[in-house]
Design a protein around this motif. Structure first.
Motif, short mmCIF file in Angstrom:
data_model
loop_
_atom_site.label_atom_id
_atom_site.label_comp_id
_atom_site.label_asym_id
_atom_site.label_seq_id
_atom_site.Cartn_x
_atom_site.Cartn_y
_atom_site.Cartn_z
N VAL A 294 46.26 20.54 -33.33
CA VAL A 294 47.66 20.63 -32.92
C VAL A 294 48.62 20.44 -34.11
CG1 VAL A 294 49.31 19.20 -31.63
CG2 VAL A 294 47.27 20.09 -30.50
N GLU A 295 48.25 19.53 -34.99
CA GLU A 295 49.12 19.26 -36.15
C GLU A 295 49.25 20.49 -37.04
OE1 GLU A 295 51.34 17.15 -37.09
OE2 GLU A 295 50.95 16.39 -35.08
N ARG A 296 48.12 21.14 -37.28
CA ARG A 296 48.15 22.33 -38.15
C ARG A 296 49.03 23.42 -37.51
NH1 ARG A 296 43.26 26.62 -39.60
NH2 ARG A 296 44.68 28.17 -40.45
N ASP A 297 48.89 23.59 -36.19
CA ASP A 297 49.68 24.63 -35.53
C ASP A 297 51.17 24.29 -35.52
OD1 ASP A 297 47.73 26.49 -35.11
OD2 ASP A 297 47.18 25.74 -33.13
N ARG A 298 51.46 23.04 -35.27
CA ARG A 298 52.88 22.65 -35.27
C ARG A 298 53.51 22.92 -36.62
NH1 ARG A 298 52.58 16.99 -32.23
NH2 ARG A 298 52.44 17.77 -30.11
N ARG A 299 52.73 22.56 -37.66
CA ARG A 299 53.24 22.75 -39.01
C ARG A 299 53.41 24.24 -39.33
NH1 ARG A 299 51.03 21.82 -43.83
NH2 ARG A 299 48.97 21.68 -42.89
#
Ligand code: SAM
Ligand code: DTB
Ligand code: SF4
Length: 318
Positions: A294-299
């Motif tokens: 999720v963090e990678r996608d949000r970024r």
């Protein structure tokens, strides 16, 4: 309009920049080019599927290390849907490794659909073949989307799956459409198919009596133990071309960048958004294989100035 396979093949043959320019123009005409819809998947029944889909880690015929799991309890599904909602997803897609659901299991799934819907999330299910009565039952529970992919061209289909035929897929799609459920239908690229197969698959989707509202484009995730495990990787630009051509022939559909994203660079995904992708699977797992966290996608969305599409359709506080 109706598309011939030759016309769609001609789109694939355009110079890359011309194809992307045309696709982006169509995208802006029909969609918000700054928004990406987030769907979270949950495998509600895993493994031991009797079908022989050559790409699939869940077929009982291949030794892939996927542990068989019974239908999840309702409370677990609710917990996972709440977590998906908290992470920012607006749709929750429940997948089951069935050829077709047994009536007893469908009763449980109907309860899951009601539960997830009550949380204010859009609901999607993918359970294999459905009869018109089963589709109507799911519609009665408030199911918003049903996913059922044609996966490839009619010609190549027999190379990938022998336990059902292309017409079986079309029959289920018709049952879903007739029940008034939104259709989610796409395919996989990178299985060794030709450009003509990709063109024929997209022409079939575009020429359905009513084209699908949602079109997942999967890149093969080569899983050890499946017959397609050693398929040579696709040229990444051919994946982008598939999205762009889908954008042009299915102008109103939401195109979902689906399986295979974990192996894609951020730059490749950015090209896919430019080509017209407007949705992703969001959350660290697809059904049995990995997905970007999720963090990678949000970024990624933040770096590209893309917003999460859509407010929740129903009261999220429910
Ligand atoms: N059993 C149901 C069916 O086949 O319709 C629903 C679940 S099935 C796993 C849903 C879709 O996942 C398939 O139609 C296929 O497009 C996709 N899929 C499965 N394994 C994949 C893989 N290894 N790589 C890419 N896509 C895959
Ligand atoms: C779709 O087109 N792709 C999703 C969803 N619909 C159900 C599934 C991808 C599965 C990838 C392999 C796995 O995780 O088992
Ligand atoms: Fe079964 Fe669906 Fe996997 Fe085919 S794709 S083996 S039907 S779970």
């Amino acid at each position: 309009m109706k598309w011939t396979v030759a016309e769609v093949e001609r789109l694939f043959a355009l110079p890359f920049v011309d194809l992307l320019f045309a696709a982006q123009q169509v995208h802006r005409e029909h969609h918000d080019a700054h928004a990406v819809q987030l769907s979270t998947l949950l495998s509600i029944k895993t493994g031991a599927c009797p079908e022989d889909c050559a790409y699939c880690p869940q077929s009982i015929r291949y030794d892939t290390g996927v542990e068989r799991e019974a239908l999840l309890p309702l409370e677990e599904v609710r917990r996972r849907a709440l977590a998906a909602r908290a992470a920012g997803a607006t749709r929750f897609c429940m997948g089951a490794a069935y050829r077709s659901p047994k009536q007893k299991d469908l009763e449980h799934i109907v309860a899951m659909v009601r539960e997830v819907r009550a949380l204010g999330l859009e609901t999607c299910a993918t359970l294999g073949m459905l009869t018109p009565a089963q589709a109507a039952q799911l519609k009665g529970a408030g199911l918003d989307y049903y996913n059922h992919n044609i996966d490839t061209s009619e010609e190549f289909y027999g190379e990938i799956i022998t336990t059902r035929d292309f017409q079986d897929r079309l029959d289920t799609l018709e049952a879903v459409r007739d029940a008034g459920i939104n259709v989610c239908c796409g395919g996989i690229v990178g299985m060794g198919e030709s450009v003509r197969d990709r063109a024929a698959m997209l022409a079939t989707l575009a020429n359905l009596p009513e084209p699908p509202e949602s079109v997942p484009i999967n890149q093969l995730v080569p899983v050890p133990g499946t017959p397609l495990a050693d398929t040579p990787p696709l040229d990444p630009f051919d994946f982008v071309r598939t999205i762009a051509v889908a954008r042009i022939v299915l102008p109103r559909a939401t195109l979902r960048l689906s399986a295979g994203r974990e192996a894609m660079s951020d730059e490749l995904q950015a090209l896919c958004f430019l080509a017209g992708a407007g949705s992703i699977f969001y959350g660290e797992k697809l059904l049995t294989t990995g997905n970007p966290d999720v963090e990678r996608d949000r970024r990624l969305l933040e770096r590209l100035g893309l917003a999460r599409a859509g407010t929740l359709p129903r009261d999220a506080a429910a």
